[in-house]
Design a protein around this motif. Structure first.
Motif, PDB file in Angstrom:
ATOM      1  N   THR A  25      -9.804  -0.257  11.497  1.00 53.29           N
ATOM      2  CA  THR A  25      -8.971   0.926  11.300  1.00 53.29           C
ATOM      3  C   THR A  25      -7.527   0.551  10.968  1.00 53.29           C
ATOM      4  OG1 THR A  25      -8.354   1.166  13.648  1.00 53.29           O
ATOM      5  CG2 THR A  25     -10.376   2.281  12.904  1.00 53.29           C
ATOM      6  N   ARG A  26      -7.135  -0.679  11.203  1.00 54.68           N
ATOM      7  CA  ARG A  26      -5.743  -1.089  10.994  1.00 54.68           C
ATOM      8  C   ARG A  26      -5.371  -1.045   9.519  1.00 54.68           C
ATOM      9  NH1 ARG A  26      -2.711  -6.741  11.829  1.00 54.68           N
ATOM     10  NH2 ARG A  26      -0.609  -5.899  11.743  1.00 54.68           N
ATOM     11  N   VAL A  27      -4.199  -0.494   9.238  1.00 54.79           N
ATOM     12  CA  VAL A  27      -3.625  -0.502   7.900  1.00 54.79           C
ATOM     13  C   VAL A  27      -2.693  -1.715   7.841  1.00 54.79           C
ATOM     14  CG1 VAL A  27      -2.176   0.726   6.246  1.00 54.79           C
ATOM     15  CG2 VAL A  27      -3.730   2.014   7.740  1.00 54.79           C
ATOM     16  N   HIS A  28      -3.065  -2.702   7.060  1.00 53.72           N
ATOM     17  CA  HIS A  28      -2.263  -3.924   6.971  1.00 53.72           C
ATOM     18  C   HIS A  28      -1.073  -3.689   6.049  1.00 53.72           C
ATOM     19  CE1 HIS A  28      -5.076  -6.349   9.249  1.00 53.72           C
ATOM     20  NE2 HIS A  28      -6.026  -5.646   8.647  1.00 53.72           N
ATOM     21  N   LEU A  29       0.096  -4.079   6.524  1.00 54.92           N
ATOM     22  CA  LEU A  29       1.332  -3.894   5.772  1.00 54.92           C
ATOM     23  C   LEU A  29       1.876  -5.232   5.309  1.00 54.92           C
ATOM     24  CD1 LEU A  29       3.084  -1.304   8.124  1.00 54.92           C
ATOM     25  CD2 LEU A  29       1.828  -0.839   6.008  1.00 54.92           C
ATOM     26  N   ASN A  30       2.419  -5.245   4.108  1.00 56.60           N
ATOM     27  CA  ASN A  30       3.118  -6.412   3.587  1.00 56.60           C
ATOM     28  C   ASN A  30       4.571  -6.328   4.001  1.00 56.60           C
ATOM     29  OD1 ASN A  30       0.833  -7.347   2.122  1.00 56.60           O
ATOM     30  ND2 ASN A  30       1.273  -5.799   0.567  1.00 56.60           N
ATOM     31  N   LYS A  31       5.251  -7.449   4.035  1.00 52.39           N
ATOM     32  CA  LYS A  31       6.695  -7.436   4.263  1.00 52.39           C
ATOM     33  C   LYS A  31       7.348  -6.768   3.059  1.00 52.39           C
ATOM     34  CE  LYS A  31       6.981  -9.558   8.136  1.00 52.39           C
ATOM     35  NZ  LYS A  31       7.215  -8.727   9.287  1.00 52.39           N
ATOM     36  N   GLY A  32       8.303  -5.912   3.321  1.00 52.64           N
ATOM     37  CA  GLY A  32       8.979  -5.200   2.251  1.00 52.64           C
ATOM     38  C   GLY A  32       8.374  -3.837   2.027  1.00 52.64           C
ATOM     39  N   LEU A  33       8.308  -3.435   0.785  1.00 48.89           N
ATOM     40  CA  LEU A  33       7.857  -2.100   0.391  1.00 48.89           C
ATOM     41  C   LEU A  33       6.341  -1.978   0.434  1.00 48.89           C
ATOM     42  CD1 LEU A  33       8.504   0.686  -0.947  1.00 48.89           C
ATOM     43  CD2 LEU A  33       8.258  -0.483  -3.135  1.00 48.89           C
ATOM     44  N   ASN A  34       5.862  -0.909   1.079  1.00 47.41           N
ATOM     45  CA  ASN A  34       4.443  -0.564   1.119  1.00 47.41           C
ATOM     46  C   ASN A  34       4.302   0.883   0.682  1.00 47.41           C
ATOM     47  OD1 ASN A  34       2.893  -2.827   2.830  1.00 47.41           O
ATOM     48  ND2 ASN A  34       4.965  -2.588   3.616  1.00 47.41           N
ATOM     49  N   SER A  35       3.430   1.157  -0.269  1.00 49.05           N
ATOM     50  CA  SER A  35       3.191   2.517  -0.747  1.00 49.05           C
ATOM     51  C   SER A  35       1.842   2.997  -0.219  1.00 49.05           C
ATOM     52  CB  SER A  35       3.204   2.565  -2.273  1.00 49.05           C
ATOM     53  OG  SER A  35       4.484   2.217  -2.753  1.00 49.05           O
ATOM     54  N   ILE A  36       1.895   3.980   0.666  1.00 54.04           N
ATOM     55  CA  ILE A  36       0.694   4.514   1.307  1.00 54.04           C
ATOM     56  C   ILE A  36       0.847   6.026   1.431  1.00 54.04           C
ATOM     57  CG2 ILE A  36      -0.687   4.519   3.435  1.00 54.04           C
ATOM     58  CD1 ILE A  36       0.472   1.710   3.995  1.00 54.04           C
ATOM     59  N   ASP A  37      -0.182   6.760   1.113  1.00 50.22           N
ATOM     60  CA  ASP A  37      -0.154   8.220   1.295  1.00 50.22           C
ATOM     61  C   ASP A  37      -0.391   8.506   2.774  1.00 50.22           C
ATOM     62  OD1 ASP A  37      -0.267  10.955   1.192  1.00 50.22           O
ATOM     63  OD2 ASP A  37      -2.043  11.048  -0.095  1.00 50.22           O
ATOM     64  N   LEU A  38       0.681   8.797   3.496  1.00 49.14           N
ATOM     65  CA  LEU A  38       0.590   9.002   4.941  1.00 49.14           C
ATOM     66  C   LEU A  38       0.190  10.424   5.332  1.00 49.14           C
ATOM     67  CD1 LEU A  38       3.764   7.028   6.051  1.00 49.14           C
ATOM     68  CD2 LEU A  38       1.378   6.339   6.320  1.00 49.14           C
ATOM     69  N   ASN A  39       0.562  11.403   4.526  1.00 46.76           N
ATOM     70  CA  ASN A  39       0.303  12.804   4.891  1.00 46.76           C
ATOM     71  C   ASN A  39      -0.814  13.434   4.067  1.00 46.76           C
ATOM     72  OD1 ASN A  39       1.919  12.722   2.623  1.00 46.76           O
ATOM     73  ND2 ASN A  39       3.112  14.536   3.181  1.00 46.76           N
ATOM     74  N   ASP A  40      -1.555  12.624   3.349  1.00 47.63           N
ATOM     75  CA  ASP A  40      -2.748  13.061   2.615  1.00 47.63           C
ATOM     76  C   ASP A  40      -2.466  14.179   1.611  1.00 47.63           C
ATOM     77  OD1 ASP A  40      -5.428  12.656   2.044  1.00 47.63           O
ATOM     78  OD2 ASP A  40      -6.091  14.235   3.407  1.00 47.63           O
ATOM     79  N   ASP A  41      -1.314  14.045   0.911  1.00 49.56           N
ATOM     80  CA  ASP A  41      -0.985  15.041  -0.114  1.00 49.56           C
ATOM     81  C   ASP A  41      -1.169  14.489  -1.526  1.00 49.56           C
ATOM     82  OD1 ASP A  41       1.171  13.314  -0.344  1.00 49.56           O
ATOM     83  OD2 ASP A  41       2.700  14.868  -0.092  1.00 49.56           O
ATOM     84  N   GLY A  42      -1.702  13.271  -1.628  1.00 43.45           N
ATOM     85  CA  GLY A  42      -1.944  12.658  -2.930  1.00 43.45           C
ATOM     86  C   GLY A  42      -0.736  11.952  -3.510  1.00 43.45           C
ATOM     87  N   ILE A  43       0.379  11.917  -2.795  1.00 46.10           N
ATOM     88  CA  ILE A  43       1.600  11.256  -3.260  1.00 46.10           C
ATOM     89  C   ILE A  43       1.875  10.059  -2.350  1.00 46.10           C
ATOM     90  CG2 ILE A  43       4.084  11.511  -3.624  1.00 46.10           C
ATOM     91  CD1 ILE A  43       3.588  14.537  -3.968  1.00 46.10           C
ATOM     92  N   ALA A  44       2.101   8.906  -2.947  1.00 47.48           N
ATOM     93  CA  ALA A  44       2.382   7.706  -2.159  1.00 47.48           C
ATOM     94  C   ALA A  44       3.716   7.831  -1.443  1.00 47.48           C
ATOM     95  CB  ALA A  44       2.374   6.476  -3.056  1.00 47.48           C
ATOM     96  N   ASP A  45       3.696   7.589  -0.151  1.00 48.29           N
ATOM     97  CA  ASP A  45       4.904   7.553   0.663  1.00 48.29           C
ATOM     98  C   ASP A  45       5.320   6.094   0.811  1.00 48.29           C
ATOM     99  OD1 ASP A  45       4.766  10.432   1.207  1.00 48.29           O
ATOM    100  OD2 ASP A  45       2.971   9.903   2.340  1.00 48.29           O
TER     101      ASP A  45
END
Length: 182
Positions: A25-45
């Motif tokens: 279930t873990r979302v792996h993050l890179n150092k620096g900028l990560n683009s992930i749709d957190l609120n499920d609106d289809g737009i990368a946050d």
């Protein structure tokens, strides 16, 4: 044919399944900028993962979260602090991480999970000893009703205290069980 060996192998696999499915279930993050749709609106946050080094022996790993709506960007505050940066904590002169934060995707939703070594109900236990870990789960919510407050915020979505003790929170994260949050 000896059925004991296949039985032991099958038992081992079945016992390890819950732990491995939780780790997935873990979302792996890179150092620096990560683009992930957190609120499920289809737009990368955006999540910035960085190291805060103030010339101590143990720099902190930090997260800053920004939600995009159209052309607007909104910073998301930390729920139990007055700032905007999630940071882990290591004890001074020790490699023991006593608090940390991870993102987890569970049942189609992204949650922010904070783990903190539990210092007992009075708060006086020694955190360098093995101790239980308290997991707090937060889900991202939107607020358009209250002027003067953040548009997005982390809403508490359950806590639980581990049954086992750990040297540090990274070990506890390996046993995280999303079903235990209440």
């Amino acid at each position: 044919m000896n059925l004991k060996i296949p039985f032991i192998m099958l038992t081992t696999i079945l016992i390890s399944l819950p732990a491995s499915s939780q780790a997935d279930t873990r979302v792996h993050l890179n150092k620096g900028l990560n683009s992930i749709d957190l609120n499920d609106d289809g737009i990368a946050d955006t999540i910035f993962s960085a190291t805060y080094d103030n010339n101590t022996s143990h720099p902190s790993e930090t997260l800053n979260v920004f939600i995009r709506q159209g052309k607007n960007w909104f910073i998301v505050p930390v729920p139990d602090d007055d700032g905007f940066t999630w940071a882990d904590l290591r004890l001074s002169a020790s490699a023991l991480k006593v608090s940390g934060t991870e993102l987890h995707r569970y049942k189609g939703r992204v949650y922010l999970i904070r783990a903190v070594k539990y210092a007992g109900s009075a708060g006086g236990e020694d955190l360098t000893d093995k101790s239980r870990v308290r997991f707090s789960r937060f889900r991202l919510e939107e607020n358009n009703d209250d002027p003067g407050t953040s548009v997005f915020y982390w809403d508490p979505a359950g806590i639980y205290l581990t049954e086992h003790t750990f040297d540090e929170v990274n070990e506890a994260f390996q046993t995280l069980d999303m079903e235990k949050f209440r």
